[in-house]
Write an enzyme that holds these catalytic residues in place. Structure first.
Site, short mmCIF file in Angstrom:
data_model
loop_
_atom_site.label_atom_id
_atom_site.label_comp_id
_atom_site.label_asym_id
_atom_site.label_seq_id
_atom_site.Cartn_x
_atom_site.Cartn_y
_atom_site.Cartn_z
N TYR A 150 0.81 -1.23 0.00
CA TYR A 150 0.00 0.00 0.00
C TYR A 150 0.84 1.28 0.00
CZ TYR A 150 -4.18 -2.73 0.64
OH TYR A 150 -5.21 -3.61 0.45
N LYS A 222 2.39 -14.38 5.33
CA LYS A 222 2.74 -15.34 4.28
C LYS A 222 4.27 -15.42 4.24
CE LYS A 222 1.62 -18.01 0.81
NZ LYS A 222 0.90 -19.29 0.99
N ASP A 273 -2.98 -18.22 4.11
CA ASP A 273 -3.96 -19.04 3.38
C ASP A 273 -4.64 -20.05 4.32
OD1 ASP A 273 -1.45 -20.16 3.51
OD2 ASP A 273 -1.40 -20.90 1.45
N ASP A 297 -6.57 -6.34 4.69
CA ASP A 297 -7.66 -5.91 3.81
C ASP A 297 -8.52 -7.11 3.42
OD1 ASP A 297 -9.21 -4.35 2.18
OD2 ASP A 297 -7.59 -3.68 0.88
O1 LIG Z 1 -8.77 2.77 -0.41
C1 LIG Z 1 -9.54 2.05 -1.02
O2 LIG Z 1 -10.18 2.44 -2.00
C2 LIG Z 1 -9.78 0.65 -0.56
C3 LIG Z 1 -9.35 0.43 0.85
C4 LIG Z 1 -9.87 -0.82 1.43
O3 LIG Z 1 -10.37 -1.71 0.78
C5 LIG Z 1 -9.81 -0.97 2.88
O4 LIG Z 1 -9.19 -0.17 3.56
O5 LIG Z 1 -10.38 -1.94 3.40
MG LIG Z 2 -10.97 -3.37 1.97
#
Ligand SMILES: O=C(O)CCC(=O)C(=O)O
Ligand SMILES: [Mg+2]
Ligand SMILES: NC(=O)C1=CN([C@@H]2O[C@H](COP(=O)(O)OP(=O)(O)OC[C@H]3O[C@@H](n4cnc5c(N)ncnc54)[C@H](OP(=O)(O)O)[C@@H]3O)[C@@H](O)[C@H]2O)C=CC1
Length: 408
Positions: A150, A222, A273, A297
């Site tokens: 990210y 992972k 997983d 996420d």
């Molecule tokens: O920033 C985004 O558009 C997606 C972020 C996301 O899916 C989350 O933080 O759970």
């Molecule tokens: Mg998300």
């Protein structure tokens, strides 16, 4: 009522009775959800404190509303407001796929250094679920929020930048360069994971486990494949537990046990997983989850599904050192439903309840939980629950908000 700022003094959050709280309405369904959520939060505070306490809302712009009004997706004033007022709340913001602007949600977390994305996952009585025992799923995800893939360090296929980056790699690390199967047509992403970033996240997760008397903290990674990022996350996590919390090896290790103030917390790890199948088969074995950004996420939405979906999945982005926090739902903008007064506002409402708990306004938060539980048990729900429940009454987004208020 004029408002005052929330501050942090000697490491403790000081919340006045009339805190100024910045909010972002959000793109897409934000226009439906935010008014419903604000209505419920305000009603809970009013009922709990009979006018003695009140949130003074301050709208700040981000996303499409900001771009259309002031020509910037994430105006500097918005960032400044979150910094100045310390605690805020937001609706979802759109991120285009493949190109265009980078995520504003991620930008906010990074800019404000809100390193822990905290997402509690628990089942509310009566919520329809795809599993037989949703009540066994009671977890809190601590997702590292500022690094990993990210960070947005990417090189697009076919550009001069990717050629330059691959040229540097080829020159400095020829053996590793050779592992790229199709170098001429590859895009490249960089995944930074640091010891500092891992330690502050794992520390927050362990502190949380002791504060709320949780039985375990599981490091999800992972690390068998990504040894120096995800594997290091596990190793740094275990090392921190030993160094800062006095953890001892448990049954020969690598699991550990921490004993403090009459409470025991097991520190363990699992590969991501395997974890994703175990949350369906044996959710009762997991409690606090500490994981990296991308895993967190995926895991957030997967866990949310078990307890009824992302219509009822709250969250918070927190820096436990400065006290700064921005509360937000796990879900996104659900654009196909935007403006229809249809979707479930529960995720933002419960994010609001988390914010009230963060203030120490637990009586108001409890009223929200009570109102929501009653609304659901009366089977008066939005479309997402309605389509899975027998004999339920379909409510609009705003009507569901009213239903919660009427049941507080
Ligand atoms: O920033 C985004 O558009 C997606 C972020 C996301 O899916 C989350 O933080 O759970
Ligand atoms: Mg998300
Ligand atoms: N923190 C943030 O602001 C986030 C922003 N996003 C952004 O949102 C946009 C859309 O992303 P997308 O992948 O479609 O994910 P979304 O979370 O927006 O929607 C996916 C599906 O989840 C269900 N859903 C979402 N919100 C609700 C709700 N309030 N009540 C009930 N059900 C809901 C709907 O399911 P169904 O179709 O079955 O009814 C919806 O189609 C993207 O631009 C993405 O980047 C995504 C996640 C987080």
């Amino acid at each position: 009522m004029s408002g005052e700022k929330i501050t942090i003094r000697n490491g403790k959050l000081y919340v006045p009775d009339n805190p100024i709280v910045p909010f972002i309405e959000g793109d897409g369904t934000g226009v439906d959800i935010w008014p419903a959520a604000k209505r419920v939060i305000d009603a809970a505070v009013e009922k709990a404190y009979a006018g003695k306490r009140r949130i003074v809302w301050k709208e700040v712009l981000a996303g499409e509303k900001a771009f259309n009004n002031v020509g910037s997706w994430l105006p500097e004033e918005t960032l400044q407001a979150f910094k100045e007022y310390l605690v805020g709340i937001k609706g979802p913001l759109t991120t285009p796929v493949g190109g265009g602007i980078r995520s504003l949600n991620v930008a906010l977390r990074q800019d404000l250094d809100l390193y822990a994305c905290v997402r509690p996952v628990r089942w509310f009585e009566g919520v329809p679920s795809p599993v037989k025992h949703p009540e066994l799923c009671d977890m809190v995800v601590f997702r590292e929020n500022t690094e990993d893939i990210y960070a947005g360090i990417e090189f697009q296929e076919g550009t001069e930048d990717v050629k330059k980056f691959l040229g540097l790699l080829k020159e400095a690390f020829p053996e590793r360069y050779k592992k790229i199967r199709f170098p001429e047509t590859s895009g490249i992403g960089v995944k930074p994971v640091s010891r500092e970033g891992t330690e502050r996240l794992v520390r927050a997760a362990i502190n949380y486990a002791f504060q709320y008397k949780k039985p375990s903290v599981t490091l999800v990674h992972k690390g068998n494949i990504m040894k120096f990022t995800e594997g290091a996350f596990r190793d740094w996590g275990y090392a921190l537990a030993k160094r800062e919390f006095g953890a001892k090896d448990y049954e020969g290790g690598p699991w550990q046990i921490i004993e403090k103030d009459g409470h025991q917390v097991i520190i363990k790890d699992v590969i991501a997983d395997a974890f994703l199948q175990q949350i369906l088969l044996r959710p009762e074995e997991y409690s606090v989850i500490a994981t990296l950004n991308l895993n967190g996420d995926y895991i957030s939405d997967a866990l949310a599904a078990i307890v009824g979906g992302i219509g009822i999945a709250p969250g918070a982005n927190i820096n436990y050192d400065t006290g700064a926090a921005v509360f937000e739902a796990t879900h996104g903008t659900a654009p196909k439903y935007a403006g229809q007064d249809k979707v479930n506002p529960s995720s933002v409402i419960l994010s609001g309840a988390m914010m009230l708990e963060y203030f120490g306004w637990t009586e108001a938060a409890e009223l929200i939980y009570k109102g929501m539980t009653k609304a659901i048990s009366n089977k008066r729900v939005t479309y997402d629950f309605h389509r899975l429940m027998e004999g339920a009454t379909l409510l609009k987004c705003s009507e569901f908000g009213e239903e919660i208020v009427n049941n507080m």
